[in-house]
Scaffold this motif. Structure first.
Motif, PDB file in Angstrom:
ATOM      1  N   SER A 176      38.832  33.735  51.844  1.00  0.00           N
ATOM      2  CA  SER A 176      37.852  33.278  52.835  1.00  0.00           C
ATOM      3  C   SER A 176      36.573  32.851  52.126  1.00  0.00           C
ATOM      4  O   SER A 176      36.228  33.411  51.078  1.00  0.00           O
ATOM      5  CB  SER A 176      37.533  34.410  53.822  1.00  0.00           C
ATOM      6  OG  SER A 176      36.420  34.086  54.642  1.00  0.00           O
ATOM      7  N   PRO A 177      35.846  31.883  52.682  1.00  0.00           N
ATOM      8  CA  PRO A 177      34.500  31.630  52.156  1.00  0.00           C
ATOM      9  C   PRO A 177      33.650  32.884  52.308  1.00  0.00           C
ATOM     10  O   PRO A 177      33.915  33.724  53.188  1.00  0.00           O
ATOM     11  CB  PRO A 177      33.973  30.502  53.057  1.00  0.00           C
ATOM     12  CG  PRO A 177      35.187  29.869  53.652  1.00  0.00           C
ATOM     13  CD  PRO A 177      36.193  30.976  53.793  1.00  0.00           C
ATOM     14  N   ARG A 178      32.635  33.017  51.486  1.00  0.00           N
ATOM     15  CA  ARG A 178      31.768  34.190  51.593  1.00  0.00           C
ATOM     16  C   ARG A 178      30.782  34.053  52.746  1.00  0.00           C
ATOM     17  O   ARG A 178      30.353  35.056  53.326  1.00  0.00           O
ATOM     18  CB  ARG A 178      30.992  34.389  50.291  1.00  0.00           C
ATOM     19  CG  ARG A 178      31.859  34.813  49.109  1.00  0.00           C
ATOM     20  CD  ARG A 178      31.015  34.941  47.850  1.00  0.00           C
ATOM     21  NE  ARG A 178      29.969  35.933  48.004  1.00  0.00           N
ATOM     22  CZ  ARG A 178      28.770  35.875  47.437  1.00  0.00           C
ATOM     23  NH1 ARG A 178      28.456  34.833  46.669  1.00  0.00           N
ATOM     24  NH2 ARG A 178      27.890  36.839  47.617  1.00  0.00           N
ATOM     25  N   ASP A 179      30.405  32.813  53.106  1.00  0.00           N
ATOM     26  CA  ASP A 179      29.361  32.622  54.111  1.00  0.00           C
ATOM     27  C   ASP A 179      29.891  32.478  55.535  1.00  0.00           C
ATOM     28  O   ASP A 179      29.135  32.269  56.468  1.00  0.00           O
ATOM     29  CB  ASP A 179      28.492  31.405  53.766  1.00  0.00           C
ATOM     30  CG  ASP A 179      29.309  30.124  53.635  1.00  0.00           C
ATOM     31  OD1 ASP A 179      30.541  30.184  53.757  1.00  0.00           O
ATOM     32  OD2 ASP A 179      28.695  29.058  53.415  1.00  0.00           O
ATOM     33  N   GLU A 180      31.204  32.565  55.714  1.00  0.00           N
ATOM     34  CA  GLU A 180      31.797  32.595  57.051  1.00  0.00           C
ATOM     35  C   GLU A 180      33.174  33.224  56.959  1.00  0.00           C
ATOM     36  O   GLU A 180      33.783  33.275  55.884  1.00  0.00           O
ATOM     37  CB  GLU A 180      31.901  31.193  57.653  1.00  0.00           C
ATOM     38  CG  GLU A 180      32.854  30.270  56.933  1.00  0.00           C
ATOM     39  CD  GLU A 180      33.052  28.959  57.662  1.00  0.00           C
ATOM     40  OE1 GLU A 180      33.283  28.978  58.883  1.00  0.00           O
ATOM     41  OE2 GLU A 180      32.974  27.902  56.998  1.00  0.00           O
ATOM     42  N   ILE A 199      44.640  43.563  42.222  1.00  0.00           N
ATOM     43  CA  ILE A 199      43.184  43.675  42.127  1.00  0.00           C
ATOM     44  C   ILE A 199      42.632  42.653  41.149  1.00  0.00           C
ATOM     45  O   ILE A 199      41.603  42.012  41.403  1.00  0.00           O
ATOM     46  CB  ILE A 199      42.787  45.109  41.718  1.00  0.00           C
ATOM     47  CG1 ILE A 199      43.118  46.092  42.848  1.00  0.00           C
ATOM     48  CG2 ILE A 199      41.297  45.177  41.369  1.00  0.00           C
ATOM     49  CD1 ILE A 199      42.907  47.540  42.478  1.00  0.00           C
ATOM     50  N   ASP A 200      43.314  42.471  40.024  1.00  0.00           N
ATOM     51  CA  ASP A 200      42.866  41.501  39.024  1.00  0.00           C
ATOM     52  C   ASP A 200      42.824  40.093  39.607  1.00  0.00           C
ATOM     53  O   ASP A 200      41.887  39.321  39.345  1.00  0.00           O
ATOM     54  CB  ASP A 200      43.793  41.541  37.811  1.00  0.00           C
ATOM     55  CG  ASP A 200      43.410  40.502  36.760  1.00  0.00           C
ATOM     56  OD1 ASP A 200      42.335  40.652  36.156  1.00  0.00           O
ATOM     57  OD2 ASP A 200      44.187  39.556  36.554  1.00  0.00           O
ATOM     58  N   LEU A 201      43.814  39.731  40.415  1.00  0.00           N
ATOM     59  CA  LEU A 201      43.848  38.408  41.049  1.00  0.00           C
ATOM     60  C   LEU A 201      42.654  38.239  41.988  1.00  0.00           C
ATOM     61  O   LEU A 201      41.985  37.193  41.990  1.00  0.00           O
ATOM     62  CB  LEU A 201      45.159  38.236  41.806  1.00  0.00           C
ATOM     63  CG  LEU A 201      45.347  36.913  42.552  1.00  0.00           C
ATOM     64  CD1 LEU A 201      45.313  35.732  41.589  1.00  0.00           C
ATOM     65  CD2 LEU A 201      46.669  36.936  43.344  1.00  0.00           C
ATOM     66  N   ILE A 205      39.487  35.383  41.415  1.00  0.00           N
ATOM     67  CA  ILE A 205      39.169  34.361  42.417  1.00  0.00           C
ATOM     68  C   ILE A 205      37.735  34.518  42.907  1.00  0.00           C
ATOM     69  O   ILE A 205      37.003  33.535  43.076  1.00  0.00           O
ATOM     70  CB  ILE A 205      40.169  34.430  43.584  1.00  0.00           C
ATOM     71  CG1 ILE A 205      41.532  33.921  43.096  1.00  0.00           C
ATOM     72  CG2 ILE A 205      39.683  33.625  44.783  1.00  0.00           C
ATOM     73  CD1 ILE A 205      42.636  34.067  44.097  1.00  0.00           C
ATOM     74  N   GLU A 206      37.316  35.762  43.112  1.00  0.00           N
ATOM     75  CA  GLU A 206      35.942  35.995  43.571  1.00  0.00           C
ATOM     76  C   GLU A 206      34.919  35.612  42.503  1.00  0.00           C
ATOM     77  O   GLU A 206      33.883  34.995  42.813  1.00  0.00           O
ATOM     78  CB  GLU A 206      35.787  37.465  43.968  1.00  0.00           C
ATOM     79  CG  GLU A 206      36.559  37.820  45.234  1.00  0.00           C
ATOM     80  CD  GLU A 206      36.476  39.290  45.593  1.00  0.00           C
ATOM     81  OE1 GLU A 206      36.700  39.618  46.760  1.00  0.00           O
ATOM     82  OE2 GLU A 206      36.186  40.117  44.690  1.00  0.00           O
ATOM     83  N   ARG A 207      35.210  35.939  41.260  1.00  0.00           N
ATOM     84  CA  ARG A 207      34.253  35.672  40.181  1.00  0.00           C
ATOM     85  C   ARG A 207      34.199  34.189  39.818  1.00  0.00           C
ATOM     86  O   ARG A 207      33.120  33.618  39.652  1.00  0.00           O
ATOM     87  CB  ARG A 207      34.626  36.503  38.956  1.00  0.00           C
ATOM     88  CG  ARG A 207      33.659  36.324  37.781  1.00  0.00           C
ATOM     89  CD  ARG A 207      34.062  37.152  36.568  1.00  0.00           C
ATOM     90  NE  ARG A 207      35.365  36.755  36.060  1.00  0.00           N
ATOM     91  CZ  ARG A 207      36.411  37.564  35.985  1.00  0.00           C
ATOM     92  NH1 ARG A 207      36.320  38.818  36.391  1.00  0.00           N
ATOM     93  NH2 ARG A 207      37.568  37.125  35.507  1.00  0.00           N
ATOM     94  N   GLU A 208      35.354  33.547  39.719  1.00  0.00           N
ATOM     95  CA  GLU A 208      35.400  32.178  39.217  1.00  0.00           C
ATOM     96  C   GLU A 208      35.252  31.118  40.302  1.00  0.00           C
ATOM     97  O   GLU A 208      34.800  30.008  40.029  1.00  0.00           O
ATOM     98  CB  GLU A 208      36.705  31.969  38.444  1.00  0.00           C
ATOM     99  CG  GLU A 208      36.823  32.878  37.221  1.00  0.00           C
ATOM    100  CD  GLU A 208      38.129  32.680  36.459  1.00  0.00           C
ATOM    101  OE1 GLU A 208      38.704  31.572  36.574  1.00  0.00           O
ATOM    102  OE2 GLU A 208      38.565  33.621  35.766  1.00  0.00           O
ATOM    103  N   ALA A 213      38.251  37.478  48.495  1.00  0.00           N
ATOM    104  CA  ALA A 213      39.706  37.513  48.356  1.00  0.00           C
ATOM    105  C   ALA A 213      40.245  38.915  48.607  1.00  0.00           C
ATOM    106  O   ALA A 213      39.594  39.918  48.297  1.00  0.00           O
ATOM    107  CB  ALA A 213      40.118  37.045  46.958  1.00  0.00           C
ATOM    108  N   LEU A 214      41.447  38.964  49.158  1.00  0.00           N
ATOM    109  CA  LEU A 214      42.090  40.248  49.425  1.00  0.00           C
ATOM    110  C   LEU A 214      43.600  40.056  49.456  1.00  0.00           C
ATOM    111  O   LEU A 214      44.106  39.148  50.116  1.00  0.00           O
ATOM    112  CB  LEU A 214      41.627  40.810  50.771  1.00  0.00           C
ATOM    113  CG  LEU A 214      42.224  42.156  51.185  1.00  0.00           C
ATOM    114  CD1 LEU A 214      41.721  43.272  50.274  1.00  0.00           C
ATOM    115  CD2 LEU A 214      41.902  42.468  52.639  1.00  0.00           C
ATOM    116  N   VAL A 215      44.313  40.907  48.733  1.00  0.00           N
ATOM    117  CA  VAL A 215      45.776  40.926  48.804  1.00  0.00           C
ATOM    118  C   VAL A 215      46.176  41.991  49.818  1.00  0.00           C
ATOM    119  O   VAL A 215      45.795  43.161  49.686  1.00  0.00           O
ATOM    120  CB  VAL A 215      46.411  41.217  47.436  1.00  0.00           C
ATOM    121  CG1 VAL A 215      47.931  41.300  47.568  1.00  0.00           C
ATOM    122  CG2 VAL A 215      46.037  40.125  46.434  1.00  0.00           C
ATOM    123  N   VAL A 216      46.915  41.579  50.827  1.00  0.00           N
ATOM    124  CA  VAL A 216      47.304  42.496  51.902  1.00  0.00           C
ATOM    125  C   VAL A 216      48.814  42.665  51.927  1.00  0.00           C
ATOM    126  O   VAL A 216      49.567  41.756  51.564  1.00  0.00           O
ATOM    127  CB  VAL A 216      46.829  41.969  53.284  1.00  0.00           C
ATOM    128  CG1 VAL A 216      45.316  41.870  53.328  1.00  0.00           C
ATOM    129  CG2 VAL A 216      47.465  40.621  53.611  1.00  0.00           C
TER     130      VAL A 216
END
Length: 440
Positions: A176-180, A199-201, A205-208, A213-216
């Protein structure tokens, strides 16, 4: 003997493949580019749909050649299903026991007790694997009978026919975007990824890419055959199979075809699938497991939703009116979290929203809900399910859920409800339906 899958199953599989090749509405170059950035991280670990479907169809073909379920009476079928689920629960217990045994400080690499548990575990798994094909066939037939009882058939047969295959687990990456709060991507991953790899994935994605991001873990996937995750719960099993069958049903109708057109249509699709899954489960239980019918009164409890002015104080005041007993209400507290986060993001306060989410995650832990990660991607996924009041859905989702529940309750039958929603694909069409201005 030849191919034994029903002709309808083969026809639906072919049509489903054609639909899968159609371009999705809204798939602009910009969206494709953003998804390409995400997939640059996921391609090595993405789920292989073709291989899985081919393997699952092969398993169904072998089961259809045997046709063992044709020689069982209703009570024998029920007994097999219950035995199968009990075996799953026993396997879970033995795996936990083995982990405990080999984790003790005194364990020296081998022991008679550990070997005994391993042997018992292997035997239970062997027996469960042996039962799996016939039990899946039995359950498919039971659900098709229930769909006939519900009036959702074509020429006396449900279309698509019910077809599913069980797997130990399945994971999806939600971005998801961070701002919505919005699903930028929903990608199935390989089922054998370790927690550390998941968790590494997320972190990469969040850093780069500066996304949330979340793996469910998912309970099922609307493939054909549908993928259903193994369980020991009779109630959960039939509801999830019913949910995924509904996605198959909607895939060839406007509502399912337009699944990705907007977050609202995604919520409608998932909520309809949940409501349908619940109805199918009840129909199966009425026909085959009357002693296991759920308490209908529970479905009527907690139907009031939080106040719509969305301030924390007003919602908590409303909770006191509805609950009044001081018990922790997970769905209410999660909806409160969503409301506050939506407001902070609308004000452009992204960092404040993420700080609040971490505080709320700790709050849920303190009250017995160990959520690993609570972020925008969490709500982008779980907020699509609005079959029950409150929860992770935003205000629009809560409203849509309430309106769909009300519409279903007012319809003469389940089949009337399904026909009414399946052939609509725009929000204004649903608004007129909810207002009663469209002939039902």
């Amino acid at each position: 003997m030849g191919w034994k899958l029903k002709p309808g199953q083969v026809i639906f599989l072919l049509i489903l493949m054609v639909v899968a090749l159609l371009p999705l509405r809204g798939s602009t170059t910009e969206i494709a580019a953003r998804k390409g950035q995400i997939r640059s991280h996921t391609r090595p670990v993405e789920f292989d749909y073709l291989s899985w479907t081919t393997s699952a169809l092969g398993a169904k073909f072998k089961a259809s050649l045997l046709g063992a379920e044709r020689y069982l009476d209703v009570e024998a079928e029920k007994g097999l299903v219950i035995e199968y689920l009990d075996l799953h629960n026993e396997i879970v217990r033995l795996e936990s026991k083995l982990t405990e045994t080999i984790s003790k400080p005194s364990f020296q690499g081998s022991s008679a007790k550990a070997d005994e548990v391993r042997g018992e575990l292997a035997e239970k798994k062997r027996k469960r694997n042996q039962l799996s094909p016939i039990v899946e066939s039995v359950i498919q037939q039971q659900i098709e009978t229930a769909l006939s009882d519900l009036g959702l058939t074509v020429g006396g047969q449900p279309f698509p026919p019910v077809l599913y295959h069980a797997e130990p687990n399945a994971y999806a990456l939600i971005v998801s975007p961070r701002d919505e709060i919005r699903q930028e991507a929903n990608l199935m991953l390989q089922p054998d990824l370790s927690l550390d790899e998941r968790i590494d994935l997320e972190v990469r994605i969040e850093r780069e890419l500066d996304y949330s991001a979340l793996v469910v873990g998912v309970g099922g996937v609307g493939l054909y055959p549908a993928m259903i995750i193994e369980t020991g719960s009779l109630e959960w099993l039939y509801q999830v199979i019913g949910h995924e069958w509904t996605h198959n049903y909607l895939t060839l109708r406007p509502l399912g075809i337009h699944y990705f057109s907007s977050p609202e249509l995604q919520t409608i699709n998932e909520t309809v699938a949940d409501l349908s899954g619940q109805e199918i489960q009840r129909a199966v239980f009425r026909r085959f497991y009357p002693e296991r019918l759920p308490d209908e009164k529970k479905a009527e409890q907690q139907q009031q939703i939080p106040a719509r002015d969305a301030s924390e104080k007003s919602i908590r005041d409303r909770q006191q009116e509805v609950m009044g007993d001081g018990q922790f209400d997970f769905r209410f507290e999660m909806h409160l979290t969503r409301v506050v986060v939506d407001r902070l993001l609308a004000e452009g306060k992204v960092s404040a929203a993420e700080k609040y989410l971490e505080e709320r995650r700790e709050f849920f832990w303190e009250n017995g809900y160990p959520i690993r990660k609570l972020n925008q991607a969490y709500f982008a996924f779980y907020g699509s399910y609005a079959a029950q009041p409150g929860g992770a859905a935003g205000e629009k989702g809560v409203d849509l859920g309430a309106q769909l529940r009300k519409l279903k309750a007012e319809m003469p039958s389940y089949s009337d409800f399904m026909h009414a929603v399946a052939w609509r694909w725009r929000i204004d069409q649903f608004q007129r339906l909810f207002a009663g201005s469209v002939s039902r």
